[in-house]
Write an enzyme that holds these catalytic residues in place. Structure first.
Site, short mmCIF file in Angstrom:
data_model
loop_
_atom_site.label_atom_id
_atom_site.label_comp_id
_atom_site.label_asym_id
_atom_site.label_seq_id
_atom_site.Cartn_x
_atom_site.Cartn_y
_atom_site.Cartn_z
N GLY A 186 0.81 -1.18 -0.12
CA GLY A 186 -0.01 -0.05 0.18
C GLY A 186 0.81 1.27 -0.02
O GLY A 186 1.83 1.63 0.74
N SER A 187 0.45 2.18 -0.68
CA SER A 187 0.89 3.67 -0.59
C SER A 187 0.31 4.46 -1.58
O SER A 187 -0.93 4.13 -1.86
CB SER A 187 2.27 3.37 -0.82
#
EC number: 4.1.1.65
Length: 217
Positions: A186-187
């Site tokens: 995630g990011s």
């Protein structure tokens, strides 16, 4: 659907962990409920890794005047801002947030030559934090088209994303839609486009890397 090469180590570690905890539970003759808890936990962990590192096959349609989405996720920023690292002027920023359930392959939004590349070590603030784009671990990549137009895109690590992977360096030729990197767990990816670029998405839209047209030059 394929399994991405960046997930091999994570999958091996999870399988090893599951093997050990289940072996211990069986060795000490744990009761049925405990054994089933570890069986279900093992299945959940393995399935989570398999879905996170999935690599779907996508047919990329290349167009010279379009900006393809660099990642799966949701559009969280569309605004004019000052880009102080490379352009040092005002640009149109479009940001894509990737949750843990998204495909995490990053794809080049345009075809051209990598005219600038830099890796920045940094913090691991949550991806939506206002200072994440300047303080977090990140890469900055600029690609120049044959007509001289340059687009900057930036991989940004988040609170969970603790490893950024890139496959390009300064001087490389990249193709629109081709993989240029991967961010684990995630990011977000930020793009900085010339002022006046026509944006074809709005905040909150769900987008697909290599398929959704973000903007038109």
């Amino acid at each position: 659907m394929k399994f991405h090469k960046e997930g091999y180590t994570s999958l091996a570690l999870v399988i090893l962990f599951c093997f050990i905890v289940n072996a211990i539970a069986n060795y000490y003759d744990a009761n049925t409920y405990i054994k089933w808890f570890f069986y279900l936990l093992s299945a959940f962990l393995i399935l989570t890794i398999l879905q996170f590192f999935r690599s779907p096959t996508r047919k990329i349609t290349q167009e010279a005047n379009t900006i393809l989405c660099p990642a799966d996720g949701k559009v969280v920023v569309i605004e004019e801002t000052e880009e102080n690292e490379y352009f040092k002027d005002r640009r149109l920023q479009v940001s894509i947030f990737m949750s843990p359930v998204n495909v995490h392959i990053n794809r080049s939004p345009i075809t051209g030559l990598v005219s600038f590349f830099k890796y920045h070590p940094g913090k691991f603030l949550v991806a939506w934090h206002p200072k994440s784009s300047s303080d977090n671990e990140r890469t900055t990549i600029v690609v120049k088209q044959e007509n001289g137009v340059e687009v900057l895109f930036r991989q940004i690590a988040g609170a969970l994303a603790r490893r950024i992977v890139w496959y390009v360096n300064e001087g490389d030729q990249v193709e629109q839609g081709a993989e240029f990197g991967f961010i684990k767990f995630g990011s977000r990816v930020d793009l900085f486009l010339p002022i006046g670029t026509q944006v074809d998405v709005k905040i909150g839209d769900k987008v697909v890397g290599g398929k959704t047209t973000l903007a038109r030059l």
